[in-house]
Structures are given as C-alpha cells and as structure tokens.
Design a protein around this motif. Structure first.
Motif, short mmCIF file in Angstrom:
data_model
loop_
_atom_site.label_atom_id
_atom_site.label_comp_id
_atom_site.label_asym_id
_atom_site.label_seq_id
_atom_site.Cartn_x
_atom_site.Cartn_y
_atom_site.Cartn_z
N PRO A 110 0.81 -1.22 0.00
CA PRO A 110 0.00 0.00 0.00
C PRO A 110 0.85 1.28 0.00
CG PRO A 110 -0.05 -1.05 2.16
CD PRO A 110 0.70 -1.98 1.25
N SER A 111 0.28 2.32 -0.55
CA SER A 111 0.90 3.65 -0.47
C SER A 111 -0.20 4.65 -0.16
CB SER A 111 1.60 3.98 -1.78
OG SER A 111 0.65 4.05 -2.82
N TRP A 112 0.20 5.84 0.26
CA TRP A 112 -0.81 6.87 0.49
C TRP A 112 -0.26 8.23 0.13
CZ3 TRP A 112 2.06 4.78 4.45
CH2 TRP A 112 2.66 5.67 5.34
N ARG A 113 -1.19 9.15 -0.13
CA ARG A 113 -0.83 10.51 -0.49
C ARG A 113 -0.92 11.40 0.73
NH1 ARG A 113 -4.73 9.53 -4.93
NH2 ARG A 113 -6.18 10.50 -3.49
N GLU A 114 0.14 12.13 0.93
CA GLU A 114 0.15 13.05 2.07
C GLU A 114 0.94 14.28 1.67
OE1 GLU A 114 0.99 11.35 5.88
OE2 GLU A 114 0.57 13.27 6.82
N GLY A 115 0.31 15.45 1.79
CA GLY A 115 1.00 16.71 1.49
C GLY A 115 1.63 16.71 0.11
N GLY A 116 0.95 16.17 -0.88
CA GLY A 116 1.45 16.24 -2.25
C GLY A 116 2.48 15.17 -2.60
N THR A 117 2.87 14.34 -1.64
CA THR A 117 3.79 13.26 -2.01
C THR A 117 3.12 11.90 -1.76
OG1 THR A 117 4.78 13.25 0.18
CG2 THR A 117 5.91 14.52 -1.50
N THR A 118 3.67 10.90 -2.40
CA THR A 118 3.15 9.55 -2.22
C THR A 118 4.13 8.77 -1.37
OG1 THR A 118 1.97 9.64 -4.30
CG2 THR A 118 2.43 7.45 -3.42
N ILE A 119 3.63 8.16 -0.32
CA ILE A 119 4.47 7.42 0.61
C ILE A 119 4.12 5.94 0.47
CG2 ILE A 119 5.07 7.09 3.05
CD1 ILE A 119 4.00 10.06 3.39
N THR A 120 5.14 5.12 0.29
CA THR A 120 4.89 3.69 0.17
C THR A 120 5.25 3.00 1.47
OG1 THR A 120 5.35 3.81 -2.18
CG2 THR A 120 5.43 1.61 -1.20
N ALA A 121 4.36 2.12 1.92
CA ALA A 121 4.59 1.42 3.19
C ALA A 121 5.72 0.41 3.05
CB ALA A 121 3.31 0.72 3.62
N ASP A 122 6.25 -0.02 4.18
CA ASP A 122 7.22 -1.12 4.25
C ASP A 122 6.47 -2.36 4.73
OD1 ASP A 122 9.49 0.21 3.60
OD2 ASP A 122 9.97 0.73 5.69
N ARG A 123 6.98 -3.50 4.40
CA ARG A 123 6.37 -4.75 4.90
C ARG A 123 6.30 -4.73 6.43
NH1 ARG A 123 3.78 -8.00 6.64
NH2 ARG A 123 3.50 -10.20 6.15
N PRO B 103 -8.57 8.15 0.12
CA PRO B 103 -8.55 9.55 0.58
C PRO B 103 -7.12 10.09 0.60
CG PRO B 103 -8.86 8.04 2.44
CD PRO B 103 -8.66 7.19 1.22
N ASP B 104 -6.98 11.40 0.74
CA ASP B 104 -5.69 11.99 1.09
C ASP B 104 -5.55 11.93 2.60
OD1 ASP B 104 -4.94 12.66 -1.51
OD2 ASP B 104 -6.03 14.56 -1.42
N SER C 133 -15.28 5.72 3.95
CA SER C 133 -15.82 5.60 2.60
C SER C 133 -17.33 5.88 2.59
CB SER C 133 -15.51 4.20 2.08
OG SER C 133 -16.44 3.79 1.14
N ALA C 134 -18.05 5.35 3.58
CA ALA C 134 -19.52 5.54 3.61
C ALA C 134 -19.86 7.03 3.71
CB ALA C 134 -20.12 4.78 4.79
N SER C 135 -19.00 7.80 4.37
CA SER C 135 -19.27 9.23 4.56
C SER C 135 -18.66 10.08 3.45
CB SER C 135 -18.68 9.71 5.89
OG SER C 135 -19.16 8.95 6.95
N GLY C 136 -17.98 9.48 2.52
CA GLY C 136 -17.35 10.26 1.45
C GLY C 136 -16.15 11.07 1.91
N VAL C 137 -15.49 10.62 2.98
CA VAL C 137 -14.31 11.35 3.47
C VAL C 137 -13.20 11.25 2.43
CG1 VAL C 137 -12.49 11.32 5.22
CG2 VAL C 137 -14.89 11.04 5.90
N ASN C 138 -12.68 12.38 1.99
CA ASN C 138 -11.57 12.34 1.03
C ASN C 138 -10.30 12.97 1.61
OD1 ASN C 138 -12.08 15.07 0.87
ND2 ASN C 138 -13.08 14.96 -1.15
N LEU C 139 -10.38 13.40 2.87
CA LEU C 139 -9.18 13.89 3.55
C LEU C 139 -9.24 13.41 5.01
CD1 LEU C 139 -6.60 15.62 3.66
CD2 LEU C 139 -8.04 17.57 4.29
#
Ligand code: GLU
Length: 281
Positions: free
Chosen positions: A154-167, A225-226, A193-199
């Motif tokens: 998995p990875s996620w977006r935070e503050g304009g960058t994408t961070i990839t998780a480690d195992r 989400p971000d 997701s049910a609430s449409g949270v995107n941040l």
C-alpha cells in the motif's frame, strides 16, 4: 472540496489535543468549501460512555465548530462491518484467531502509540475448524501476506507526495472479534468511505494505522482519501496529554471562562496555551 472528519472515542472528555485536531480538520474542509463530519468511535463498549458522547458535541460547539449530519456512531453499524468482513473472508484473506483476550483488548483499544510487536502468527495456518469456532471465543485477523499478494504494497498521499509502506509496517491486525463486529481499522475504512471522506486528518500518532487501512481500502474497492497526520500537542517537556498528566479538558477551560471561539482561532494558527507545544510524534 474536502470532506474531513473528527472521529473521537468517547472514553473521556476532550482535551487540547482533540481540539487541535478538530480545528485543523474543520478548517481544511471549510477553506475548500467542503464538509466537516464527526464520527463517534465507540466500538470499545467497555470504555465508551454516553455522557462523553454528549460532552464531545458540547465541546465542539463551544469551539464554534459546526459539522454536517449524520454523525455515524460505530456501535450502531455492526451489520455494515460484518458484510465487509464476510467479503474479506470470502476472498480467503481472514483467519480465526484464538489467542488471549489481552491481545484482543489491546487491538480494540485506542490505536495510539508505537506499533505493538507483530502478531506471531500462532493461528494463521490452523486447519479450518467450524466446530471450534462455534465453541470458543475468537477474533478474525487479516492474513497480510495473502492480502499483499493480491493488492500489492500500500501507499498513500500526504502533502502532495506519495508514501509507500514497508512490509514491517503491516501486521495481521485484528479485524473483528466474536463479541464485537469490527475493530478500529476495518470500521474506520468502511466509515470513511460511507461518509465520502476524502481527507483523513488525524494525529501523527495514528500514522502507523495508515498502511493497513490503505491495504483494506484496496481489498474492499474503496476510494483512496488523502491523509494529513498533524503534529501532536504535548506538554512543554514532551509528555503526552493524558489524564494522569492533568491535561486540561475543554470542559475545564470552558468552566474557567475561556472563550472557545478565540481559543479555536489561536489553535488554527498554531498558538497554544503556555506550557504546551506541537511536536511531530
Ligand atoms: N478514534 C480515534 C481516536 O480517538 C481516531 C481514529 C482516526 O482518526 O482514524 O484517537
């Protein structure tokens, strides 16, 4: 337009750290013309109290924050979580775990602090045993290795960058237990997701929850989400805000005559009362 949420657990009165998180989330949504939501995370029924739920709304109103309805209350959403768990089970990504209640209590408790050491995998490869499941309390764990094989790291977006998780950031977390339909991670992704949270705005102490939550979102086909993991309010000497450290509750500040709106305005600009400061973890 940003949809953010403040998701307190009603296990005590809100304090300065909660106020900071709520104000940041409220303002980011407001500045984008979006929506700020509140969610009550009361899955831990042994520690959650109805009077604290009332206190949360009172405190947020005092801060001058408004939120959109409905307020999701996790203890009322068992069926939705059970459906999601069924889907993961049908995908072969979940196994029954019979390890002690102490483990399970820790997983259901507030998800702060350093990640616990990884689950040793005791129950991972037990043969399917429906009779034992009937007879013995158990929880359900995510089979991380299988989940990663399906969904990738998995990875996620935070503050304009994408961070990839480690195992190493990922563990066979508890998704549900026999007497509670979901633990924090599963309920959190379903509800966001049910609430449409995107941040997702929350403290840096919850950053360790993000890899597994992103993994669950991918597995369940939920939108991404971000994230914003904000600095934490600490005592000047670095101590966490906790009851035993006499962290000031918002109720106490209100009783002392503090103006909640002015206080929220100061927080928004990173101005904290004397004796407190922001720290990254
Ligand atoms: N219920 C959690 C807490 O009170 C917050 C979870 C989240 O924001 O994802 O700390």
């Amino acid at each position: 337009m940003k949809v953010s949420r403040f998701a307190p657990s009603p296990t005590g009165r809100l304090h300065l750290g909660h106020a900071y998180s709520a104000v940041i989330g409220h303002d980011l949504a407001g500045e984008s013309g979006g929506t700020f939501l509140v969610r009550i995370e009361d899955l831990d029924q042994t520690r959650s109290r109805a009077e604290h739920v009332d206190g949360i709304f009172e405190d947020l109103r005092w801060l001058g924050l408004d939120w959109a309805e409905p307020v999701l209350v996790q203890s009322q959403r068992s069926e939705v979580y059970a459906d999601a768990l069924d889907r993961l089970r049908a995908m072969g990504l979940v196994y029954a775990c019979y390890c002690t209640r102490a483990d399970i209590a820790a997983a259901l408790a507030a998800p702060h602090g350093p990640a616990a050491s990884h689950y040793p995998g005791t129950c991972r490869d037990l043969p399917e045993d429906a009779a034992r499941r009937q007879a013995q309390p158990h929880s359900w764990r995510l089979d991380t290795a299988k989940a990663l094989a399906l969904a990738g790291m998995p990875s996620w977006r935070e503050g304009g960058t994408t961070i990839t998780a480690d195992r190493a950031d990922l563990d066979d977390v508890i998704l549900a237990r026999k007497d509670a339909p979901a633990a924090y991670h599963l309920a959190c992704v379903i509800d966001d997701s049910a609430s449409g949270v995107n941040l997702v705005v929350r403290g840096a102490d919850l950053r360790s929850s993000t890899p597994v939550q992103r993994l669950l979102q991918t597995l369940l086909g939920l939108p991404e989400p971000d994230y914003l993991h904000h600095p934490l309010v600490r005592h000047d000497d670095g101590r966490r805000l906790a009851k035993r450290d006499l962290a000031p509750t918002l109720a106490a500040m209100r009783a002392a005559g503090v103006d909640g709106r002015q206080f929220a305005h100061a927080l928004k600009h990173g101005e904290l009362p004397a004796g407190f400061r922001l720290r990254d973890a």
